[in-house]
Design a protein around this motif. Structure first.
Motif, PDB file in Angstrom:
ATOM      1  N   TYR A   1      -3.831   6.737  -6.305  1.00  0.00           N
ATOM      2  CA  TYR A   1      -2.851   7.825  -6.277  1.00  0.00           C
ATOM      3  C   TYR A   1      -1.662   7.430  -7.160  1.00  0.00           C
ATOM      4  N   THR A   2      -1.152   8.406  -7.889  1.00  0.00           N
ATOM      5  CA  THR A   2      -0.007   8.137  -8.750  1.00  0.00           C
ATOM      6  C   THR A   2       1.054   9.205  -8.530  1.00  0.00           C
TER       7      THR A   2
ATOM      8  N   LEU B   1       3.872  11.339   0.561  1.00  0.00           N
ATOM      9  CA  LEU B   1       2.536  10.967   0.091  1.00  0.00           C
ATOM     10  C   LEU B   1       2.145   9.602   0.644  1.00  0.00           C
ATOM     11  N   PHE B   2       3.064   8.681   0.579  1.00  0.00           N
ATOM     12  CA  PHE B   2       2.809   7.313   1.006  1.00  0.00           C
ATOM     13  C   PHE B   2       2.479   7.253   2.492  1.00  0.00           C
TER      14      PHE B   2
ATOM     15  N   THR C   1      -1.243  15.158  -8.672  1.00  0.00           N
ATOM     16  CA  THR C   1      -2.397  15.222  -9.572  1.00  0.00           C
ATOM     17  C   THR C   1      -3.455  14.231  -9.117  1.00  0.00           C
ATOM     18  N   VAL C   2      -4.676  14.463  -9.572  1.00  0.00           N
ATOM     19  CA  VAL C   2      -5.736  13.472  -9.373  1.00  0.00           C
ATOM     20  C   VAL C   2      -6.473  13.304 -10.688  1.00  0.00           C
ATOM     21  N   PRO C   3      -6.976  12.098 -10.943  1.00  0.00           N
ATOM     22  CA  PRO C   3      -7.826  11.909 -12.121  1.00  0.00           C
ATOM     23  C   PRO C   3      -9.148  12.641 -11.914  1.00  0.00           C
TER      24      PRO C   3
ATOM     25  N   VAL D   1       1.206   3.843  -7.563  1.00  0.00           N
ATOM     26  CA  VAL D   1       1.557   3.559  -8.950  1.00  0.00           C
ATOM     27  C   VAL D   1       2.440   4.683  -9.485  1.00  0.00           C
ATOM     28  N   VAL D   2       3.523   4.297 -10.135  1.00  0.00           N
ATOM     29  CA  VAL D   2       4.401   5.273 -10.771  1.00  0.00           C
ATOM     30  C   VAL D   2       4.057   5.293 -12.254  1.00  0.00           C
TER      31      VAL D   2
END
Lengths: 800, 800
Positions: free
Chosen positions: A741-742, A755-756, B742-744, A765-766
């Motif tokens: 997740y970013t 989200l966390f 977003t997601v990959p 990850v940012v």
């Protein structure tokens, strides 16, 4: 003074695991974030050489590690610190290729079997938790009975002779010995087993890895410790520890092995990861509550209130199932013990007894009275917590050697006994013995024949029975003065007792204090009002007082309401109990936090609350994140990895994996995330590209290898990597989580937090708008911010 | 045949809102995903010209819209479809600059005030829900009393004369008229108010926007409809509709305005967004359950079981508070009505009466019996559901005109009455009147003086009272044959009744059927066993049977257990009720789904379950997403936006905003997400760059403008955009959500699902490794996949 942190903190032996905390550099926000890849070539070979001599199995002593890391020797201990030594659990599945392949291979029937085995595990958790509760209950009852008979004989013998001081000494010695055994068990074998264990379980369910908290050894110490402290006559209960016990049982059963016993049953290997384990521990905690209070629904709510991030229906049902089995098991075995086999209507360790509707109906105009009682409970609770806070600070500073701790515990036991004895001696509150001899431990003392000393009963009973008699005894059983004195002394004794190195809970003492002043309140009310038709029964005020006091101390609302309702076996009191608990919480929160939260804060645990602080919208991921972050390449040199892992002071436990553009000119994009623990396993199994080429028959690394190593991965120092091997390459593609997740760097803190917290992440990850890594957000980065008196405050990070 | 979908479906009037569904193209997965930006220059100006003549206020009739969209005229109605017309709620906050600025401006005190007003709103919700429940209860009771007196007089007059057919006709006419009024109300004014409303609320809490479901008009129709159907003697309860009523109250109170009344109180404007509204609706539903069953904890659990994605402690407490106030209000006012003011121990619409412990203790060896009863309940429940499923299919095909629906309802009323009367007539089950005349509506009929006909009592009572008397009457009150016949007839009547266009619930009929066969079970058991010391009281079997039957029909477990426990006021039965409900669910699920789920499926609602299907790990975001996606530029031409919004058939309701590289060569990166509703508001207020330049004094658009338009944004056709304005530009920077999740594209379906479900998203952008938009995942893309008999199946999407 290094002992301070070593002996008092929960994780005194944490260091054995060899994993240090997320080394968040303290300088962030101000610094411009940039993509920095700390790939030191190979300049520290000497270190590798030195460390490679350490055997794989040998555990590094914590002293040695202390000196290795140059930890500061003295740290001011306050609640404005966040410790770096606590790890997060990985509630998010690591979806790497191995995992996905396994999941894809599995048929629908496979998933059904897994689901069924989850239910079986929950059933087992419930059953074993119930058995443990039953064991504790029976042993305590038997030993308390023996103690009572010994002391009673002695007292009876000396009452008229006048040698009661001998009785006192006998009693003090008996109690002190019990407490000493309990304290030695805890202080020398497993300090984490001290206290009720609820703060620890709260942290675990919140997603913090508390070392050793769910080990079998902890359970054993806990069980025998609680027996000793209850029999030793301390102002404690055996209910809180049940929650911890349930959690340990859950962790053990679900993993199908025990480190303490060095036994692996090769079962439930699928469950060997943080996600599943944490779910089972929730079930265990619920089963513990359920066994303690006969409150299966309350148990589920407790687990959810303390632990849930994402509410999952199937999980909730399984938790409920575990709770149900637990209370059922306890009830069944206790019914046999009580020679009433098959009677299933007394389902908990503590049983408040039935409140019959007719006798204790309440009326609308009593609601304000209840609310006043709630406020009193909140005030007294806040006082209790504040006193205990000061006491805990004192203990952290001055009482940190095991010997001192054991002596303090014995001192408390002796004082408790002496005070009890004195009060019994000087009280002349004689009550006639009921025709059916309902009192189990009547002490005649100086009373006339056919009467008993009610103060003696209150002190001699197990606290559970005292609570019950305060709720249910006929009006007039207790003398107001007795009750007042009892409240006062018990309040201070309980406050002193909580935090000793004995395993014991604070629920029952709180209930008892509350029941005593509640009953006093009822009696006073009845004496003020003349008609007294509805006020005649002080039992209901005792109940409300108990709820108020407990609520004022622990500040739970929803789950506690349900627990109280289930324990009283009567829904009618749901409404007033709710009101009282809410009032107590509001009043108490005005002064000081709940007892468990205080202890969590004093341990500097990075505890994540439900939401980000309200006024934190001006903070963005860019300011919050740790940066620079060490990144790895998809195919990375072994030497680099070893160096990165060895440098524990500045690195996280998760490393973004990046891919370099084809030309080498383009910036590196994020393409995955890999954990320290995974890298360790890879290194241990020497999964190097060159070796794979040379030895074609090499067994492919499987998920099983990671599961076998879980949860205690060896430290990097224990892995031998030769100079040649350092030049090899490792292919991380298959092992990294390819879809971490970013968040973009402009994301606001509340959004990051949500989200966390909702997904139970460990590393987030940012990235910038081209998907390049700019930072990493971990639990400590989020837990750092809290609302203080002057707005948003930032806690300091410390190695403590 | 277009009427089919128009009249039977929940959202018959949905089209008024002018917003169509997420037009997911059916071709995905197979197609190579690519970034396609459908920005048609300005080729459809003719369409704009035509549409711009439509006035802003005028609502387009649904017929017109049907023809506009070329909707297929006949659609095979089955449960393997997913309707495109249902929208998602936006549970995720739209964090655009306006929102962040507002949040940042707000002080800590501001947040405190907000929090307090949330509590106030919850208190109001509870209070009003309680009042409504009270109103329904009192009106039903009064009218049932009048009806009883009229019919009784008539029967008494004719019993000996032999003209009972006249009594029958009188009774039939009275009931049919009541039912007719109720059915006309529902069929002509608000079809969404039909049934219990629980499936609709379930969907709403799941995150699906069901049109008109939380309007004041719906509430009014619901309340009067339920009174009519209960007084009309149908086999229905008034409990289910309370849940819907509570939800409507919550939506109304929290928004501080009503569309039906065209009244805006200018209060609580902060709460005018889906996130807050959905939270309040949870509280309302809980308050409804709480009022219906006197089960505040059960209400909270119901809301969580049906609605929660992310468990939030503060929210749960507020829900609990609303529940508490609701049951308290109801109890208080009912106590005044029952001339017993201030007695707060009867806290629900239905009250199962107290089970005293001594009389109905259960024993271990009864557990298998309970489990058998659970299995029977599961079987009977599955039968009920299957029959009702066929009936519903039949109704969808053939009974879709209001007139027909009203006639069917009247027919059911007439048949119910006739069957009851016949059974009363032919049964000779006379029972002596108790000394205290506990029966409220005794009918002598052909019985001797001092006796009453027990079948008549069962049919004449409101179902709630029948349930209670089945639970509590002395052994021997009911004749086994009477019970058997009653079960049989009531089973089919209740099954026929559920799904009529009357507002009524299925809880009480289910409980009644179950209580009847449960009591029969108990009586038979007592007659088989000889000693009969423990079997003597069939009341507890009635309770277990009721739980089993209800569980078999609705398949709730945790919340239903708590509701039953709270309604019986006795915790002792918690354990057997749990076991029974679990057994009933397992057995029932083997055959067919729960009743509510069947009705949800028949409406083709894109309902998201707790987890992605187990075997869906081989699916990735790339296969699941909709692609191509229409994207917008940060600064976009008004004409383009109007064209994009007008083309409702292929576009979603959210548009990724992208940024073009400096050179124009580089690919466009995702930089935000904007909603159709936001664009509509921007267009309506003509927030064009050119205008802003020319009119410097132009008021800056504020959040308030968006809130005022919420939740019924005008359709694009109603917005007049001139040819000149089409050439203007719009700056979306300030209004878009700059940090969408977003997601990959390689993310597995379960992982996408988890993120989507946990955060209650509406649009999830799928990006490639350079942060370019490749697709969009919406609710329908996820709800499409389900586990069928042959593994993973994909539902078809349809415009239905």
């Amino acid at each position: 003074m290094a002992n301070i942190t070593k002996k008092v903190s929960w994780s005194s032996r944490a260091d054995e695991s060899g994993i240090t905390g997320e080394g968040t550099p303290l300088l962030n926000g101000s610094e411009q974030p940039r993509l920095s890849r700390q790939l030191s070539g190979g300049g520290r070979i000497f270190q590798i050489g030195r460390l490679s001599t350490v055997d794989l199995e040998e555990e590094i002593s914590s002293e040695e590690q202390d000196s290795l890391r140059g930890r500061p020797k003295e740290i001011p201990h306050n609640e404005k610190l966040l410790s770096l030594k606590f790890e997060s659990l990985d509630y998010d599945n690591i979806e790497n290729q191995l995992f996905l392949e396994e999941e894809r291979r599995m048929s629908y029937m496979g998933f059904r079997c897994l689901e069924i085995s989850r239910w079986v595990v929950c059933g087992l958790i419930g059953f074993l938790t119930g058995l443990i509760a039953c064991f504790i209950d029976i042993v305590v009852e038997e030993m308390a009975g023996i103690k009572y008979r010994v002391v009673k004989e002695n007292i009876d013998k000396f009452t008229e002779v006048g040698g009661l001081s001998i009785s006192l000494i006998l009693w003090v010695v008996i109690n002190s010995v019990f407490v000493m055994v309990g304290a030695i068990l805890v202080a020398c074998f497993e300090p984490i087993a001290a206290g009720s264990g609820i703060p620890q379980i709260k942290c675990y369910l919140n997603g913090v890895k508390i070392p050793r908290v769910v080990r079998l050894k902890t359970l054993l110490v806990k069980v025998f410790g609680v027996i000793c402290s209850v029999v030793g006559g301390l102002a404690v209960g055996k209910e809180g520890p049940m929650i911890h016990s349930g959690a340990v049982v859950a962790a053990g059963v679900s993993q199908g092995r025990s480190t303490t016993l060095k036994k692996d049953l090769k079962m439930f290997e699928y469950f060997r990861r943080d996600t599943e384990k944490r779910d089972f521990v929730s079930a265990g905690a619920a089963a513990g509550v359920s066994a303690a209070f006969g409150a299966p629904v309350g148990g589920v709510l407790f687990s959810l209130e303390e632990g849930a991030s994402f509410w999952n229906q199937m999980l909730t049902w399984r938790i409920f199932f575990a709770s149900m089995i637990s209370t059922f098991t306890l009830n069944f075995f206790l019914s046999i013990y009580h020679k009433n086999p098959g009677d299933l209507s007394n389902p908990g360790l503590i049983n408040f007894g039935r409140f019959q509707n007719d006798s204790v109906a309440y009326n609308l105009y009593e609601i304000p009275l209840f609310i006043i009682m709630g406020a009193i409970g909140g005030l007294l609770g806040a006082l209790f917590n504040k006193l205990n806070y000061w006491l805990t600070i004192f203990r952290i500073r001055y009482v940190h050697r095991p010997a001192l701790q054991v002596i303090e515990a014995m001192l408390v036991a002796a004082v408790t006994t002496t005070v009890s004895f004195t009060m019994i001696y000087f009280s002349n509150d004689c009550q006639p013995l009921g025709p059916e001899h309902t009192e189990e431990y009547p002490l005649q003392l100086f009373c006339a024949d056919g009467e008993y000393n009610s103060m003696a009963t209150a002190f001699f009973n197990t606290p559970e029975k005292s609570v019950r008699s305060l709720f249910h005894n006929q009006p007039g059983t207790y003398n107001p003065l007795t009750l007042g004195l009892f409240t006062l002394t018990y309040f201070f004794l309980a406050c002193w007792t909580y935090g000793l190195v004995v395993s014991a809970g604070v629920f029952i003492p709180s209930l008892l204090i509350g029941a005593a002043w509640g009953r006093l309140f009822g009696i006073l009310l009845a004496s003020i009002t003349s008609t007294g038709s509805i006020w005649t029964d002080p039992g209901k005020y005792a109940l409300i007082g108990a709820a108020a006091q407990l609520g004022g101390i622990v500040r739970m609302t929803l789950s506690l309401t349900v627990i109280m309702v289930e324990a009283t076996g009567n829904v009618t009191y749901g409404l007033p109990i709710m009101l009282v608990l809410m009032t107590a919480k509001i009043v108490g929160d005005y002064f000081v936090e709940g007892l468990y939260d205080i202890h969590i804060k004093l341990q500097s645990v990075p505890f994540l609350h439900w939401d980000a602080p309200a006024t934190s919208h001006w903070l963005t991921a860019r300011e919050v994140m740790s940066s620079p972050v060490t990144c790895l390449n998809r195919i990375e040199k072994v030497g680099t990895i070893v160096d990165v892992l060895s440098n524990t002071s500045t690195n996280h436990n998760g490393f973004p994996v990046v891919t370099q553009g084809a030309g080498g000119e383009e910036p590196a994009k994020l393409c995955g995330l890999i954990l320290r623990s995974q890298l360790i396993v890879l290194l241990k199994h020497k999964v190097f590209v060159e070796l794979a080429r040379s030895r074609l028959s090499l067994r492919k690394l499987q998920l099983k290898d990671f599961r076998d190593a879980y949860p205690r991965f060896p430290p990097i120092q224990s892995i031998h990597v030769s100079q040649d091997e350092r030049e090899c390459m490792m292919d991380l593609n298959e092992f990294m989580n390819a879809t971490p997740y970013t968040v973009p760097q402009d994301t606001s803190l509340p959004r990051v937090f949500k989200l966390f917290r909702a997904l139970g992440l460990r590393h987030l990850v940012v990235v910038d708008d081209e998907n390049r890594v700019v930072g990493l957000v971990t639990r400590k980065d989020l837990a750092r911010y809290h609302l203080g008196k002057h707005g948003l405050e930032e806690l300091q990070l410390a190695q403590t």
